[in-house]
Scaffold this motif. Structure first.
Motif, short mmCIF file in Angstrom:
data_model
loop_
_atom_site.label_atom_id
_atom_site.label_comp_id
_atom_site.label_asym_id
_atom_site.label_seq_id
_atom_site.Cartn_x
_atom_site.Cartn_y
_atom_site.Cartn_z
N ASP A 5 32.49 52.77 46.10
CA ASP A 5 32.43 54.15 46.58
C ASP A 5 30.99 54.66 46.57
O ASP A 5 30.19 54.31 45.70
CB ASP A 5 33.28 55.06 45.68
CG ASP A 5 34.77 54.84 45.90
OD1 ASP A 5 35.13 54.34 46.98
OD2 ASP A 5 35.55 55.15 44.98
N LYS A 9 30.30 60.55 46.91
CA LYS A 9 31.71 60.87 47.18
C LYS A 9 32.24 61.93 46.24
O LYS A 9 32.87 62.90 46.67
CB LYS A 9 32.56 59.61 47.08
CG LYS A 9 34.03 59.86 47.37
CD LYS A 9 34.85 58.58 47.30
CE LYS A 9 36.32 58.86 47.57
NZ LYS A 9 37.15 57.63 47.52
N GLN A 10 32.01 61.78 44.92
CA GLN A 10 32.52 62.74 43.96
C GLN A 10 31.88 64.11 44.10
O GLN A 10 32.59 65.13 44.12
CB GLN A 10 32.34 62.22 42.53
CG GLN A 10 33.04 63.06 41.47
CD GLN A 10 34.55 63.06 41.63
OE1 GLN A 10 35.19 62.02 41.49
NE2 GLN A 10 35.13 64.22 41.94
N ASN A 13 33.30 65.75 47.17
CA ASN A 13 34.68 66.15 46.92
C ASN A 13 34.74 67.39 46.03
O ASN A 13 35.58 68.27 46.22
CB ASN A 13 35.44 65.00 46.27
CG ASN A 13 36.95 65.18 46.36
OD1 ASN A 13 37.48 65.34 47.45
ND2 ASN A 13 37.62 65.16 45.23
N ASP A 14 33.83 67.47 45.03
CA ASP A 14 33.78 68.65 44.15
C ASP A 14 33.45 69.91 44.95
O ASP A 14 34.03 70.98 44.72
CB ASP A 14 32.73 68.44 43.06
CG ASP A 14 33.20 67.51 41.96
OD1 ASP A 14 34.40 67.16 41.94
OD2 ASP A 14 32.37 67.14 41.12
N ASP A 35 41.90 62.56 42.46
CA ASP A 35 40.96 62.97 41.42
C ASP A 35 41.73 63.31 40.15
O ASP A 35 42.43 64.32 40.09
CB ASP A 35 40.14 64.17 41.88
CG ASP A 35 38.92 64.40 41.01
OD1 ASP A 35 38.88 63.86 39.89
OD2 ASP A 35 38.01 65.11 41.46
#
Length: 257
Positions: A5, A9-10, A13-14, A35
């Motif tokens: 990943d 990405k995180q 997404n947050d 998540d």
């Protein structure tokens, strides 16, 4: 080989999770189900949501001024734009807190009043006072063309929400705040950093004054909420944002030419 990943990405997404929680913007879906972390871990991005909301509000004000409307009308349209984008969730929290905090004698009764969808006298007066002060302060700032303060203050005020989320336990066992969870120290650090850097980017003296004032107001909200209901709710977070934002805008009228 297994696909790795992207490190972005995180965080992306947050940001999407934060935007979904705090705005009504039509956005691509965040990976909620993928998540496993509490959604509050995305709270570090709340100040970035403020940057988006404040940017839209500033663009609205600039457009109004550009077509020749007076500063008072531009300020009104800027406030309306922010309310539409957020679904008035922060203003709703302010009204509920005013009704609950001063309409009940015990924490349980105060929480019941805050959950009631009807608005009372304290809520109406709080909205009139806060929106009136915000409108007057924005009119003064926009009269001198200082549109850029809108995204700055919107960003700083949402960092205060994260502090309240982390420092106070949830006052009830249900509701949006309870289901969202608590941010954690990492999310708190980044939210405060983003808010502080944004404020200081406007100048050391003014930025420092904004950071100190927002900290004092946030501490005041934490103390008041703990005493009134023993913790925090989503309404408390919304009220915190409204009070910090309005207070900073009023102070700016005295700090900037």
């Amino acid at each position: 080989m297994a696909k790795t990943d992207s490190p972005l990405k995180q965080p992306i997404n947050d940001v999407l999770i934060a935007l979904h929680l705090l705005t009504r913007l039509p956005l691509p879906g965040a990976h909620w189900s993928n998540d496993a972390r509490p959604h509050a871990r995305a709270a570090w991005a709340y100040p970035l949501v403020g940057l988006v909301v404040g940017g839209i509000s500033a663009a609205t004000a600039w457009s109004a001024l550009a077509i020749g409307l007076p500063a008072m009308l531009a300020a009104g349209f800027a406030i309306a734009a922010a309310i539409v984008v957020t679904g008035a969730m922060h203003e709703d929290g302010l009204a509920d807190c005013a009704d609950g905090f001063w309409g009940g004698w015990e924490p349980i009764r105060r929480l019941e009043i805050m959950k009631d969808s009807q608005i009372g006298t304290y809520g109406v007066l709080a909205l009139i006072l806060v929106l009136g002060l915000k409108w007057a302060a924005l009119t003064s700032l926009l009269a001198s063309g200082q549109v850029f303060w809108l995204p700055v203050i919107a960003t700083v005020s949402r960092a205060s929400m994260v502090i309240v989320m982390e420092k106070l336990q949830n006052a009830r066992k249900s509701g949006l705040s309870q289901s969202t969870g608590r941010p954690g120290s990492t999310a708190l650090f980044w939210a405060v950093l983003i808010g502080s850097v944004t404020a200081l980017s406007t100048g050391i003296a003014t930025g420092t004054a904004l950071v100190i004032l927002s900290a004092l107001l946030t501490i005041g909200m934490i103390t008041l909420s703990r005493r009134k209901i023993g913790g925090q709710t989503g309404d408390v977070l919304g009220a915190t944002q409204c009070i910090v934002e309005t207070s900073l805008l009023v102070v700016l009228c005295a700090l900037v030419p």
